[in-house]
Design a protein around this motif. Structure first.
Motif, short mmCIF file in Angstrom:
data_model
loop_
_atom_site.label_atom_id
_atom_site.label_comp_id
_atom_site.label_asym_id
_atom_site.label_seq_id
_atom_site.Cartn_x
_atom_site.Cartn_y
_atom_site.Cartn_z
N UNK A 194 119.64 -45.71 -19.24
CA UNK A 194 118.33 -46.04 -18.68
C UNK A 194 117.44 -44.81 -18.57
N UNK A 195 117.96 -43.69 -18.05
CA UNK A 195 117.11 -42.50 -17.89
C UNK A 195 116.74 -41.90 -19.24
N UNK A 196 117.56 -42.11 -20.26
CA UNK A 196 117.27 -41.57 -21.59
C UNK A 196 116.07 -42.26 -22.24
N UNK A 197 115.74 -43.47 -21.78
CA UNK A 197 114.64 -44.22 -22.40
C UNK A 197 113.31 -44.04 -21.69
N UNK A 198 113.28 -43.25 -20.63
CA UNK A 198 112.02 -43.06 -19.89
C UNK A 198 111.02 -42.28 -20.73
N UNK A 199 109.77 -42.62 -20.54
CA UNK A 199 108.69 -41.92 -21.24
C UNK A 199 108.27 -40.70 -20.43
N UNK A 200 107.66 -39.70 -21.06
CA UNK A 200 107.24 -38.49 -20.34
C UNK A 200 106.23 -38.77 -19.21
N UNK A 207 106.52 -41.27 -17.17
CA UNK A 207 107.26 -41.94 -16.09
C UNK A 207 107.82 -40.91 -15.11
N UNK A 208 108.21 -41.39 -13.94
CA UNK A 208 108.92 -40.55 -12.98
C UNK A 208 110.22 -41.25 -12.60
N UNK A 209 111.17 -40.47 -12.06
CA UNK A 209 112.46 -41.04 -11.70
C UNK A 209 113.04 -40.37 -10.47
N UNK A 210 113.92 -41.10 -9.83
CA UNK A 210 114.73 -40.57 -8.75
C UNK A 210 116.02 -41.37 -8.73
N UNK A 211 117.06 -40.80 -8.15
CA UNK A 211 118.36 -41.47 -8.07
C UNK A 211 118.86 -41.35 -6.63
N UNK A 212 119.26 -42.49 -6.08
CA UNK A 212 119.82 -42.52 -4.72
C UNK A 212 121.22 -43.11 -4.81
N UNK A 213 122.26 -42.25 -4.87
CA UNK A 213 123.62 -42.78 -4.81
C UNK A 213 123.96 -43.12 -3.36
N UNK A 214 124.68 -44.22 -3.15
CA UNK A 214 125.01 -44.60 -1.78
C UNK A 214 126.45 -45.07 -1.67
N UNK A 215 127.03 -44.79 -0.54
CA UNK A 215 128.34 -45.30 -0.14
C UNK A 215 128.22 -45.47 1.38
N UNK A 216 128.98 -44.67 2.17
CA UNK A 216 128.85 -44.72 3.62
C UNK A 216 127.54 -44.10 4.08
N UNK A 217 126.95 -43.27 3.26
CA UNK A 217 125.64 -42.66 3.48
C UNK A 217 124.95 -42.61 2.13
N UNK A 218 123.92 -41.81 2.04
CA UNK A 218 123.24 -41.68 0.75
C UNK A 218 122.68 -40.28 0.60
N UNK A 219 122.44 -39.91 -0.62
CA UNK A 219 121.76 -38.65 -0.94
C UNK A 219 120.67 -39.02 -1.93
N UNK A 220 120.02 -38.06 -2.53
CA UNK A 220 119.07 -38.37 -3.59
C UNK A 220 118.88 -37.18 -4.49
N UNK A 221 118.48 -37.46 -5.70
CA UNK A 221 118.25 -36.42 -6.70
C UNK A 221 117.18 -35.46 -6.20
N UNK A 222 116.08 -35.97 -5.65
CA UNK A 222 114.96 -35.14 -5.21
C UNK A 222 114.23 -35.83 -4.06
N UNK A 223 113.52 -35.06 -3.22
CA UNK A 223 112.81 -35.68 -2.09
C UNK A 223 111.63 -36.55 -2.52
N UNK A 224 111.16 -36.36 -3.75
CA UNK A 224 110.14 -37.25 -4.33
C UNK A 224 110.46 -37.42 -5.80
N UNK A 225 110.01 -38.49 -6.38
CA UNK A 225 110.34 -38.77 -7.77
C UNK A 225 109.81 -37.68 -8.69
N UNK A 226 110.60 -37.39 -9.72
CA UNK A 226 110.31 -36.29 -10.65
C UNK A 226 109.76 -36.82 -11.97
N UNK A 227 108.85 -36.06 -12.62
CA UNK A 227 108.41 -36.46 -13.95
C UNK A 227 109.61 -36.52 -14.90
N UNK A 228 109.59 -37.46 -15.83
CA UNK A 228 110.71 -37.64 -16.76
C UNK A 228 110.63 -36.67 -17.92
N UNK A 229 110.57 -35.39 -17.60
CA UNK A 229 110.59 -34.34 -18.63
C UNK A 229 112.03 -34.18 -19.11
#
Length: 182
Positions: free
Chosen positions: A43-49, A51-73
């Motif tokens: 999915x992330x490989x198909x994003x256009x320049x 677009x922006x993206x972020x990832x939030x993995x979750x289990x008992x808590x969660x983290x994130x790739x960045x505090x705000x979505x990043x350009x799909x560079x």
């Protein structure tokens, strides 16, 4: 009579923001997490320049790739792939807190926003999650990917319906690339 084009030209597609909400709980350990990671890398490989993206993995808590979505560079997509590859399955499944974290991310009014939930759906808060998505309809569309051999289809289809998105079910690693393309 008006007829939509057979294919929308890429310059007509508005910039998009994708927030990928990835289940890394104990029930995702092994085949489901590896399939989910394959899907997410696709999915992330198909994003256009634009677009922006972020990832939030979750289990008992969660983290994130960045505090705000990043350009799909290229650099940010590579960082996202490294982040995806580092995820491991373990712990409980706290989907509601991950959805709330996604909703709390700063948004850009000039971007179409989509949340992509990737989970096996082993949660007991189906109705609460659907109600949260329904109450936040103007914030983002929700696409739900069910991963594994015994997916909670009620949750996957309910989240997608509540978020005016689409539901997908991936039963094996070979399907991951096909569903990511779709």
């Amino acid at each position: 009579m008006i007829e939509p084009p057979a294919r929308v030209p890429s310059e007509a597609i508005v910039p998009r923001e994708y927030v990928f909400i990835l289940d890394v709980s104990g029930s995702m350990h092994g085949f489901p997490i590896e399939t989910a990671k394959t899907l997410l890398r696709g999915l992330v490989a198909t994003l256009r320049p634009t677009d922006t993206l972020n990832i939030i993995p979750f289990a008992g808590g969660h983290s994130m790739l960045a505090p705000r979505s990043l350009p799909a560079t290229r650099a940010n997509v590579d960082a996202a792939v490294r982040f995806i590859n580092a995820q491991r399955g373990g712990g409980s499944t706290e989907l509601l807190s991950a959805l709330r974290a996604a909703l709390a991310l700063p948004s850009d009014p000039d971007r179409a926003r989509s949340f992509v939930v990737i989970t096996d759906g082993y949660v007991s808060i189906e109705k609460e999650a659907m109600a949260l998505v329904r109450a936040s309809l103007g914030e983002a569309n929700v696409f739900a990917f069910g991963i594994g051999s015994s997916v909670n289809r009620f949750l996957i289809e309910g989240l997608a319906r509540a978020g005016r998105g689409e539901a997908f079910v991936v039963l094996n690693p070979q399907q991951a690339a096909v569903e990511a393309d779709r």
